[in-house]
Design a protein around this motif. Structure first.
Motif, PDB file in Angstrom:
ATOM      1  N   ASN A 107      16.133  84.430  30.057  1.00 44.22           N
ATOM      2  CA  ASN A 107      17.011  85.598  28.997  1.00 44.22           C
ATOM      3  C   ASN A 107      16.259  86.586  28.183  1.00 44.22           C
ATOM      4  O   ASN A 107      16.512  86.636  26.985  1.00 44.22           O
ATOM      5  N   VAL A 108      15.268  87.079  28.824  1.00 39.98           N
ATOM      6  CA  VAL A 108      14.387  88.206  28.020  1.00 39.98           C
ATOM      7  C   VAL A 108      14.798  89.448  28.331  1.00 39.98           C
ATOM      8  O   VAL A 108      14.653  89.629  29.627  1.00 39.98           O
ATOM      9  N   TRP A 109      15.297  90.359  27.636  1.00 38.03           N
ATOM     10  CA  TRP A 109      15.883  91.489  28.249  1.00 38.03           C
ATOM     11  C   TRP A 109      15.099  93.086  27.711  1.00 38.03           C
ATOM     12  O   TRP A 109      14.564  93.410  28.845  1.00 38.03           O
ATOM     13  N   PHE A 110      14.580  93.041  26.606  1.00 32.73           N
ATOM     14  CA  PHE A 110      13.741  94.093  26.187  1.00 32.73           C
ATOM     15  C   PHE A 110      12.620  93.595  25.349  1.00 32.73           C
ATOM     16  O   PHE A 110      12.897  93.222  24.329  1.00 32.73           O
ATOM     17  N   LEU A 111      11.599  94.193  25.628  1.00 29.75           N
ATOM     18  CA  LEU A 111      10.244  94.080  24.814  1.00 29.75           C
ATOM     19  C   LEU A 111       9.808  95.625  24.654  1.00 29.75           C
ATOM     20  O   LEU A 111       8.918  95.934  25.295  1.00 29.75           O
ATOM     21  N   PRO A 112      10.002  96.038  23.191  1.00 33.25           N
ATOM     22  CA  PRO A 112       9.478  97.302  22.969  1.00 33.25           C
ATOM     23  C   PRO A 112       8.019  97.321  22.646  1.00 33.25           C
ATOM     24  O   PRO A 112       7.634  96.203  21.924  1.00 33.25           O
ATOM     25  N   SER A 113       7.474  98.612  22.540  1.00 28.38           N
ATOM     26  CA  SER A 113       6.271  98.563  21.634  1.00 28.38           C
ATOM     27  C   SER A 113       6.739  98.491  20.255  1.00 28.38           C
ATOM     28  O   SER A 113       7.798  98.949  19.751  1.00 28.38           O
ATOM     29  N   VAL A 114       5.569  98.482  19.297  1.00 30.84           N
ATOM     30  CA  VAL A 114       6.000  98.628  17.819  1.00 30.84           C
ATOM     31  C   VAL A 114       6.678  99.827  17.502  1.00 30.84           C
ATOM     32  O   VAL A 114       7.672  99.921  16.866  1.00 30.84           O
ATOM     33  N   PRO A 115       5.928 101.072  17.844  1.00 34.55           N
ATOM     34  CA  PRO A 115       6.449 102.401  17.560  1.00 34.55           C
ATOM     35  C   PRO A 115       7.963 102.559  18.038  1.00 34.55           C
ATOM     36  O   PRO A 115       8.860 103.288  17.397  1.00 34.55           O
ATOM     37  N   GLU A 116       8.190 101.929  19.298  1.00 32.99           N
ATOM     38  CA  GLU A 116       9.630 102.011  19.749  1.00 32.99           C
ATOM     39  C   GLU A 116      10.487 101.237  19.012  1.00 32.99           C
ATOM     40  O   GLU A 116      11.657 102.013  18.681  1.00 32.99           O
ATOM     41  N   LEU A 117      10.096 100.164  18.578  1.00 33.11           N
ATOM     42  CA  LEU A 117      11.248  99.148  17.899  1.00 33.11           C
ATOM     43  C   LEU A 117      11.478 100.017  16.501  1.00 33.11           C
ATOM     44  O   LEU A 117      12.458  99.790  16.267  1.00 33.11           O
ATOM     45  N   ILE A 118      10.380 100.575  15.986  1.00 27.60           N
ATOM     46  CA  ILE A 118      10.441 101.159  14.578  1.00 27.60           C
ATOM     47  C   ILE A 118      11.580 102.318  14.691  1.00 27.60           C
ATOM     48  O   ILE A 118      12.358 102.462  13.979  1.00 27.60           O
ATOM     49  N   ARG A 119      11.614 103.004  15.558  1.00 23.73           N
ATOM     50  CA  ARG A 119      12.458 103.829  16.139  1.00 23.73           C
ATOM     51  C   ARG A 119      14.015 103.301  16.356  1.00 23.73           C
ATOM     52  O   ARG A 119      14.704 104.177  15.770  1.00 23.73           O
ATOM     53  N   TRP A 120      14.032 102.499  17.103  1.00 21.68           N
ATOM     54  CA  TRP A 120      15.364 101.692  17.160  1.00 21.68           C
ATOM     55  C   TRP A 120      15.644 101.540  15.640  1.00 21.68           C
ATOM     56  O   TRP A 120      17.093 101.769  15.459  1.00 21.68           O
ATOM     57  N   MET A 121      14.916 100.890  14.979  1.00 25.09           N
ATOM     58  CA  MET A 121      15.451 100.438  13.604  1.00 25.09           C
ATOM     59  C   MET A 121      15.803 101.751  12.792  1.00 25.09           C
ATOM     60  O   MET A 121      16.899 101.652  11.999  1.00 25.09           O
ATOM     61  N   GLU A 122      15.053 102.684  12.631  1.00 20.94           N
ATOM     62  CA  GLU A 122      15.503 103.964  11.990  1.00 20.94           C
ATOM     63  C   GLU A 122      16.671 104.602  12.403  1.00 20.94           C
ATOM     64  O   GLU A 122      17.337 105.301  11.737  1.00 20.94           O
ATOM     65  N   LYS A 123      16.780 104.667  13.931  1.00 23.15           N
ATOM     66  CA  LYS A 123      18.058 105.111  14.550  1.00 23.15           C
ATOM     67  C   LYS A 123      19.282 104.350  13.993  1.00 23.15           C
ATOM     68  O   LYS A 123      20.388 104.939  13.934  1.00 23.15           O
TER      69      LYS A 123
END
Length: 330
Positions: free
Chosen positions: A256-272
């Protein structure tokens, strides 16, 4: 399952007069549904152990700000301790901890205290704060939050086994510590217009299990006060791997693991999603000392899920578990 509802009376009293008073009317039928055998046939199996534990006296002292959440009474005999251990083993597997219950040390699969030691130094003070912990497991971190001075904590996790483990500690500690467990999902929590009740919201070890991580981030934000702090802990991939990992099937044997982003990508998600001041404060490779099989969780664990010839990779060939702690504000 009337017995379980009795544990929520202090919560309803706590909510009375607060901006979350409407929660009671919404949550009561959801809890009633969660406790039905149709939704969890294992609940009757755990009930004898719980009922035996609930007959024991509350503890004389408790410790919430040490590696093991501990409760202790001077009057506990060795025979009573052995009986208690038998009942606690009836609630296996114990995954998140550790706990020391009247001299019975529960060496859980995870050293959750190690995670807390990575998170706690970066937190804004929890003194007098109201906190929400999504995916709280057995509630170990809820007790640590209360040990840091939080005035009110709600943990949310759909597992009734985790709820049962939390209620064990709640029994011995007593209702003077306003910490509560809801066997629900984040999506089931009522969103009350302009309530924005929680100063700090935790989501640790949840994001990668969500089919829609963006919706998860947005749902977390709905329960935060303006200026409140989000504490997000999740699996990520090294930047050298790329922007994002979507496992073809399993990841470290989890299906049940769907998405593992890199840290920069995760930060972009959160800012979005509208978060401000987003920053990664810790990056840590999970070790087989932090997650392992024990007497209290005697199944396969992390060591079995890594490539035996290359422990930097999972048995599926992906980067081994790397966990990031990211803080942000609303």
């Amino acid at each position: 399952m009337k017995h379980y509802f009795e544990h929520y009376e202090p919560l309803w009293e706590e909510l009375t007069g607060s901006r979350l008073e409407e929660w009671k009317d919404v949550l009561s039928p959801l809890l009633e549904e969660a406790f039905t055998p149709e939704n969890n046939g294992n609940l009757p199996r755990w009930q004898p152990a719980l009922e035996a534990i609930f007959k024991l006296p509350k503890s004389d002292t408790y410790t919430l700000n040490a590696s093991a959440i501990a409760v202790h009474s001077d009057s506990t005999s060795e025979s009573a301790r052995e009986q208690l251990k038998t009942h606690l083993k009836g609630l296996m597997p114990w995954r998140k901890g550790p706990f020391d219950i009247e001299g019975v040390f529960i060496d859980t699969e995870w050293h959750s205290d190690w995670k807390w030691d990575r998170v706690q130094p970066h937190l804004s003070s929890l003194e007098g704060k109201k906190v929400l912990d999504i995916g709280c497991g057995s509630g170990y971190h809820i007790w640590r939050m209360m040990g840091e001075g939080a005035c009110f904590a709600v943990g949310v996790d759909p597992s009734l086994l985790f709820m049962s483990q939390f209620l064990v500690m709640k029994h011995f500690i007593g209702d003077s510590v306003p910490a509560y467990f809801l066997p629900l999902t984040l999506e089931q929590l009522p969103v009350i217009n302009k309530a924005e009740e929680f100063d700090t919201v935790f989501s640790m070890g949840v994001l990668y299990h969500r089919r829609s991580p963006i919706d998860h981030l947005l749902d977390l934000r709905k329960h935060m006060k303006p200026g409140g702090e989000l504490v997000l802990e999740t699996l990520v991939v090294p930047e050298t791997y790329g922007q994002l990992l979507v496992p073809a099937d399993r990841y470290a044997q989890m299906n049940n693991v769907w998405f593992l982003p890199s840290v920069p990508e995760l930060i972009r998600w959160m800012e979005k999603c509208g978060y401000k001041n987003v920053r990664c404060v810790d990056l840590d490779q999970t070790s087989i000392e932090e997650q392992r099989a024990t007497e209290w969780m005697d199944w396969k664990s992390l060591e079995d899920f890594l490539d035996p010839n290359d422990p930097s990779r999972t048995i599926e060939g992906y980067p081994a578990p790397l966990r990031a702690v990211v803080l942000a504000n609303k």
